[in-house]
Enzyme design. Structure first.
Site, PDB file in Angstrom:
ATOM      1  N   ASP A 125      61.125  56.942  66.393  1.00  0.00           N
ATOM      2  CA  ASP A 125      61.379  57.006  67.844  1.00  0.00           C
ATOM      3  C   ASP A 125      60.630  55.971  68.686  1.00  0.00           C
ATOM      4  OD1 ASP A 125      62.739  59.152  66.826  1.00  0.00           O
ATOM      5  OD2 ASP A 125      61.763  60.671  68.055  1.00  0.00           O
ATOM      6  N   GLU A 181      65.453  59.544  68.801  1.00  0.00           N
ATOM      7  CA  GLU A 181      65.793  60.853  69.357  1.00  0.00           C
ATOM      8  C   GLU A 181      66.774  60.647  70.497  1.00  0.00           C
ATOM      9  OE1 GLU A 181      62.478  63.231  70.745  1.00  0.00           O
ATOM     10  OE2 GLU A 181      63.802  64.712  71.658  1.00  0.00           O
ATOM     11  N   LYS A 222      68.824  61.366  65.779  1.00  0.00           N
ATOM     12  CA  LYS A 222      68.502  62.786  65.616  1.00  0.00           C
ATOM     13  C   LYS A 222      68.476  63.482  66.981  1.00  0.00           C
ATOM     14  CE  LYS A 222      63.512  61.795  65.416  1.00  0.00           C
ATOM     15  NZ  LYS A 222      63.016  62.545  66.560  1.00  0.00           N
ATOM     16  N   LYS A 241      63.376  67.008  67.219  1.00  0.00           N
ATOM     17  CA  LYS A 241      62.097  66.323  67.045  1.00  0.00           C
ATOM     18  C   LYS A 241      61.929  65.861  65.597  1.00  0.00           C
ATOM     19  CE  LYS A 241      61.215  67.294  71.330  1.00  0.00           C
ATOM     20  NZ  LYS A 241      61.642  66.277  72.323  1.00  0.00           N
ATOM     21  N   CYS A 266      57.229  64.385  67.443  1.00  0.00           N
ATOM     22  CA  CYS A 266      58.235  63.998  66.432  1.00  0.00           C
ATOM     23  C   CYS A 266      57.604  63.575  65.104  1.00  0.00           C
ATOM     24  CB  CYS A 266      59.139  62.916  66.989  1.00  0.00           C
ATOM     25  SG  CYS A 266      60.189  63.560  68.317  1.00  0.00           S
ATOM     26  N   GLN A 297      42.250  70.857  55.271  1.00  0.00           N
ATOM     27  CA  GLN A 297      42.529  71.836  54.208  1.00  0.00           C
ATOM     28  C   GLN A 297      43.044  71.155  52.937  1.00  0.00           C
ATOM     29  OE1 GLN A 297      44.290  75.665  55.723  1.00  0.00           O
ATOM     30  NE2 GLN A 297      44.794  74.383  57.482  1.00  0.00           N
TER      31      GLN A 297
HETATM   32  N1  TIU Z   1      59.741  61.427  69.722  1.00  0.00           N
HETATM   33  C1  TIU Z   1      59.056  62.432  70.276  1.00  0.00           C
HETATM   34  O1  TIU Z   1      57.900  62.675  69.960  1.00  0.00           O
HETATM   35  N2  TIU Z   1      59.699  63.133  71.302  1.00  0.00           N
HETATM   36  C2  TIU Z   1      59.031  63.729  72.336  1.00  0.00           C
HETATM   37  O2  TIU Z   1      59.645  64.371  73.186  1.00  0.00           O
HETATM   38  N3  TIU Z   1      57.684  63.552  72.403  1.00  0.00           N
HETATM   39  C3  TIU Z   1      56.840  63.978  73.375  1.00  0.00           C
HETATM   40  O3  TIU Z   1      55.632  63.862  73.188  1.00  0.00           O
HETATM   41  N4  TIU Z   1      57.319  64.495  74.499  1.00  0.00           N
END
Ligand code: TIU
Length: 234
Positions: free
Chosen positions: A29, A77, A134, A137, A167, A207
Site C-alpha cells: 500500500d 488498498e 485488496k 487491510k 495493513c 514471544q
Molecule cells: N494500508 C493501510 O494500512 N491502511 C490503513 O487504513 N492504514 C491506517 O493506518 N489507517
C-alpha cells in the site's frame, strides 16, 4: 547470483534464513492516498509526513530484490467505483467531509483507477510485477494473493510498506496463520504514530517470534549481497 543458496539475516528474535528463490518481497500500500496530502490517510486525521521516511530505504530494498531476481509483489488498498466491495462500517469512518469515494485532490478517495489510489512514483511496480488490489487491510482477504504465492513457489515473505500496525500487521498475521514465515523490515514499514511503530514491530518478534522476525533493511541488504554483516546479531 545462485538463487538456491540459503541466506541469513541478523534479525529479532533470532536470525532469519531464507532462500531468495522461495521468498517474495511484498510492498504493501505505498499509495498516494496514504503518503500524500488529501487522500484516505489524511481523511482519517493522520499526518502523512510520518510515512515518507520509508520511501528511501524501501527504494534500495526494491532495487536489490529486483537485481537478485526475487519475486516482487505490490498491494494497493481500494474499492470499486460503485463501492460495492466496501463494507458500510468502513465507509462511515473518518471525516464526514472526506469519506471513501468522495472527491479529493487526487481523485475519488481510495477508489481503484484514481490517481490517489495508485502507487507513488518512487516505488512504482516494474513491468510484470504483480499488483494485488485488496478491499481490506490484509493482502489475503478477497484477493488472489494466496494463489499467487503458491503458483510462484513462495514460502517466506519479506514484508514492507504502510502502515505498520494496520495493513502490514494484518497481512503478516494472515500470512503467519497460513504457514508463511515473515521478515518485517523495520525501516521499510511506517506508521502515522511513532508509538505504534515501535510497539507494532515489537509485537511481531515477541514471544519467540509470535508473528515473525524483524530486522533493519541494512541487515537484509547485507545478506542479499552475501556479506558477513548479514549475520551480525541485532
Ligand atoms: N494500508 C493501510 O494500512 N491502511 C490503513 O487504513 N492504514 C491506517 O493506518 N489507517
Amino acid at each position: 547470483m545462485d538463487l538456491r543458496q540459503p541466506l541469513t539475516v541478523g534479525a529479532a528474535p533470532y536470525p532469519f534464513s531464507f532462500d531468495p528463490a522461495e521468498t517474495a518481497l511484498v510492498v504493501i500500500d505505498m499509495q498516494r492516498d496514504f503518503l500524500e496530502p488529501g487522500g484516505f490517510g489524511e481523511s482519517l486525521g493522520n499526518d502523512v509526513g510520518q510515512l515518507r521516511k520509508v520511501i528511501d530505504p524501501l527504494r534500495a530494498v526494491l532495487a536489490a530484490c529486483r537485481v537478485a531476481g526475487m519475486t516482487v509483489i505490490h498491494t494497493r488498498e481500494g474499492h470499486l467505483p460503485d463501492l460495492s466491495d466496501c463494507p458500510p462500517a468502513k465507509l462511515l469512518r473518518g471525516s464526514p467531509r472526506a469519506r471513501i469515494g468522495d472527491p479529493g485532490p487526487k481523485g475519488r478517495i481510495l477508489v481503484r483507477g484514481e490517481d490517489g489510489h495508485d502507487i507513488i512514483e518512487e516505488l512504482y511496480p516494474a513491468p510484470g510485477e504483480p499488483v494485488i488490489d485488496k478491499p481490506g487491510k490484509g493482502a489475503f482477504y478477497a484477493t488472489d494473493f494466496g494463489d499467487l504465492l503458491v503458483s510462484h513457489g513462495i514460502r517466506k515473505l519479506v514484508v514492507t510498506g504502510v502502515t505498520t500496525e494496520v495493513c502490514v500487521h494484518t497481512t503478516v498475521r494472515e500470512a503467519n496463520d497460513r504457514g508463511y514465515e515473515c521478515l518485517v523490515l523495520s525501516d521499510c514499514v511506517g506508521s502515522y504514530f511513532p508509538e505504534f511503530q515501535r510497539a507494532g514491530l515489537e509485537m511481531i518478534a515477541a514471544q519467540g517470534g509470535i508473528f515473525g522476525w524483524t530486522a533493519p533493511s541494512e541487515a537484509f541488504l547485507a545478506a542479499l549481497a552475501g556479506t558477513s554483516a548479514a549475520s551480525q546479531p541485532r
